[in-house]
Structure formats: structure tokens, C-alpha cells
Design a protein around this motif. Structure first.
Motif, PDB file in Angstrom:
ATOM      1  N   SER A  80       0.764  -1.301   0.005  1.00  0.00           N
ATOM      2  CA  SER A  80       0.073  -0.081   0.093  1.00  0.00           C
ATOM      3  C   SER A  80       0.833   1.325   0.233  1.00  0.00           C
ATOM      4  N   ALA A  81       2.017   1.299   0.595  1.00  0.00           N
ATOM      5  CA  ALA A  81       2.762   2.548   0.756  1.00  0.00           C
ATOM      6  C   ALA A  81       3.379   2.846  -0.708  1.00  0.00           C
ATOM      7  N   ASN A  82       3.914   1.505  -1.439  1.00  0.00           N
ATOM      8  CA  ASN A  82       4.365   1.778  -2.894  1.00  0.00           C
ATOM      9  C   ASN A  82       3.254   2.531  -3.479  1.00  0.00           C
ATOM     10  N   GLU A  83       2.086   1.997  -3.335  1.00  0.00           N
ATOM     11  CA  GLU A  83       1.024   2.412  -4.215  1.00  0.00           C
ATOM     12  C   GLU A  83       0.739   4.098  -3.919  1.00  0.00           C
ATOM     13  N   LEU A  84       0.683   4.262  -2.554  1.00  0.00           N
ATOM     14  CA  LEU A  84       0.717   5.641  -2.124  1.00  0.00           C
ATOM     15  C   LEU A  84       1.725   6.790  -2.600  1.00  0.00           C
ATOM     16  N   VAL A  85       2.955   6.236  -2.549  1.00  0.00           N
ATOM     17  CA  VAL A  85       4.203   6.895  -3.145  1.00  0.00           C
ATOM     18  C   VAL A  85       3.818   7.197  -4.577  1.00  0.00           C
ATOM     19  N   ARG A  86       3.180   6.233  -5.405  1.00  0.00           N
ATOM     20  CA  ARG A  86       3.181   6.478  -6.717  1.00  0.00           C
ATOM     21  C   ARG A  86       2.075   7.544  -6.995  1.00  0.00           C
ATOM     22  N   LEU A  87       1.191   7.593  -5.792  1.00  0.00           N
ATOM     23  CA  LEU A  87       0.095   8.723  -6.070  1.00  0.00           C
ATOM     24  C   LEU A  87       0.504  10.062  -5.270  1.00  0.00           C
ATOM     25  N   GLY A  88       1.687   9.970  -5.023  1.00  0.00           N
ATOM     26  CA  GLY A  88       2.410  11.303  -4.706  1.00  0.00           C
ATOM     27  C   GLY A  88       2.872  11.389  -3.123  1.00  0.00           C
ATOM     28  N   VAL A  89       2.528  10.465  -2.301  1.00  0.00           N
ATOM     29  CA  VAL A  89       2.761  10.823  -1.016  1.00  0.00           C
ATOM     30  C   VAL A  89       4.526  10.716  -1.063  1.00  0.00           C
ATOM     31  N   LYS A  90       4.971  11.622  -0.193  1.00  0.00           N
ATOM     32  CA  LYS A  90       6.359  11.929   0.090  1.00  0.00           C
ATOM     33  C   LYS A  90       7.029  11.102   1.209  1.00  0.00           C
ATOM     34  N   LYS A  91       6.203  10.966   2.195  1.00  0.00           N
ATOM     35  CA  LYS A  91       6.814  10.090   3.331  1.00  0.00           C
ATOM     36  C   LYS A  91       5.676   9.446   3.996  1.00  0.00           C
ATOM     37  N   ILE A  92       5.876   8.049   4.401  1.00  0.00           N
ATOM     38  CA  ILE A  92       4.820   7.605   5.152  1.00  0.00           C
ATOM     39  C   ILE A  92       5.370   6.403   6.055  1.00  0.00           C
ATOM     40  N   TYR A  93       4.637   6.202   7.039  1.00  0.00           N
ATOM     41  CA  TYR A  93       5.063   5.256   8.162  1.00  0.00           C
ATOM     42  C   TYR A  93       4.216   3.814   7.993  1.00  0.00           C
ATOM     43  N   HIS A  94       4.986   2.919   8.711  1.00  0.00           N
ATOM     44  CA  HIS A  94       4.051   1.563   8.629  1.00  0.00           C
ATOM     45  C   HIS A  94       4.496   1.074  10.178  1.00  0.00           C
ATOM     46  N   LEU A  95       3.612   0.155  10.676  1.00  0.00           N
ATOM     47  CA  LEU A  95       3.921  -0.662  11.840  1.00  0.00           C
ATOM     48  C   LEU A  95       4.674  -1.969  11.396  1.00  0.00           C
ATOM     49  N   GLU A  96       6.138  -2.082  11.672  1.00  0.00           N
ATOM     50  CA  GLU A  96       6.773  -3.061  11.318  1.00  0.00           C
ATOM     51  C   GLU A  96       6.337  -4.309  11.871  1.00  0.00           C
ATOM     52  N   GLY A  97       6.228  -5.400  10.974  1.00  0.00           N
ATOM     53  CA  GLY A  97       5.575  -6.753  11.720  1.00  0.00           C
ATOM     54  C   GLY A  97       4.391  -6.689  11.981  1.00  0.00           C
TER      55      GLY A  97
END
Length: 116
Positions: free
Chosen positions: A83-100
């Protein structure tokens, strides 16, 4: 979306531990987005998380714009990476995720809620 999206994180993605997520969501400055299925979400999620299942990234951006304060959560971290990869393609410059993902959240004994 490529199969590699599940395994190769974008450079814009920042991993957070369960402790870091818990600390960041105390205030109103971060939006917690659960990208699992409706069934998974209803059976236990982090309080305050909103459900936008993996694959609905475009709809998310249409509703909220291009945010820089989103923390993604899934079961193990693969779907949130994709989802982060897709959001970056949509213009997001920085994003976080819960590791694991939620597995890691639960392993650390943090609170969750069930239902909608």
C-alpha cells in the motif's frame, strides 16, 4: 501493482516499532490506516484506526488528499508495504508503517478493540 511491492519498501517508507506507533497516535497528528480486510479489522484493530483495505489507496487519496502523516497497519507488514508503494506512486512523499503489523503489536501485548 507489482508482486515486488509486497517485499521491497519504497524509500519513503519509515518502519515504526509498536512502541513508536503507540506514542505517535497519542495525539492528533498521525492518521492510523488499517489496510487489512474488513473481517480482519472487525476481529481486532488498534483503537482509532480507520479501515482502507489494501487496493483502495486511490480512494483514500481522493478522500484525504496526499498526506504525510499516515501510519499503515496490516497483519505482518507486507500489505502495508505494498500500500505504501501505491501511495508513493500517488504522490505521498513520506509514509510510516507498523513493522511486523498486528502480529507484532499483539506479540508486544498492546491493546486492541473489536468491531467497527
Amino acid at each position: 501493482m507489482s508482486m515486488m511491492d509486497y517485499f521491497v519498501p519504497p524509500k519513503e517508507l519509515v518502519d515504526l516499532t509498536p512502541e513508536e506507533v503507540k506514542e505517535r497516535i497519542k495525539g492528533d497528528s498521525y492518521m492510523l490506516v488499517d489496510v487489512r480486510t474488513d473481517w480482519e479489522y472487525r476481529n481486532g484493530h488498534i483503537k482509532g484506526a480507520v479501515l482502507y483495505p489494501h487496493g483502495s489507496e486511490k480512494r483514500f487519496v481522493e478522500k484525504f488528499g496526499v498526506p504525510d502523516n499516515v501510519i499503515l497497519v496490516c497483519k505482518t507488514g507486507h500489505r502495508s508495504r505494498a500500500s505504501a508503494n501505491e501511495l508513493v506512486r500517488l504522490g505521498v512523499k513520506k509514509i510510516y508503517h507498523l513493522e511486523g503489523g498486528m502480529d507484532n503489536w499483539r506479540k508486544n501485548g498492546f491493546e486492541e478493540e473489536s468491531g467497527d
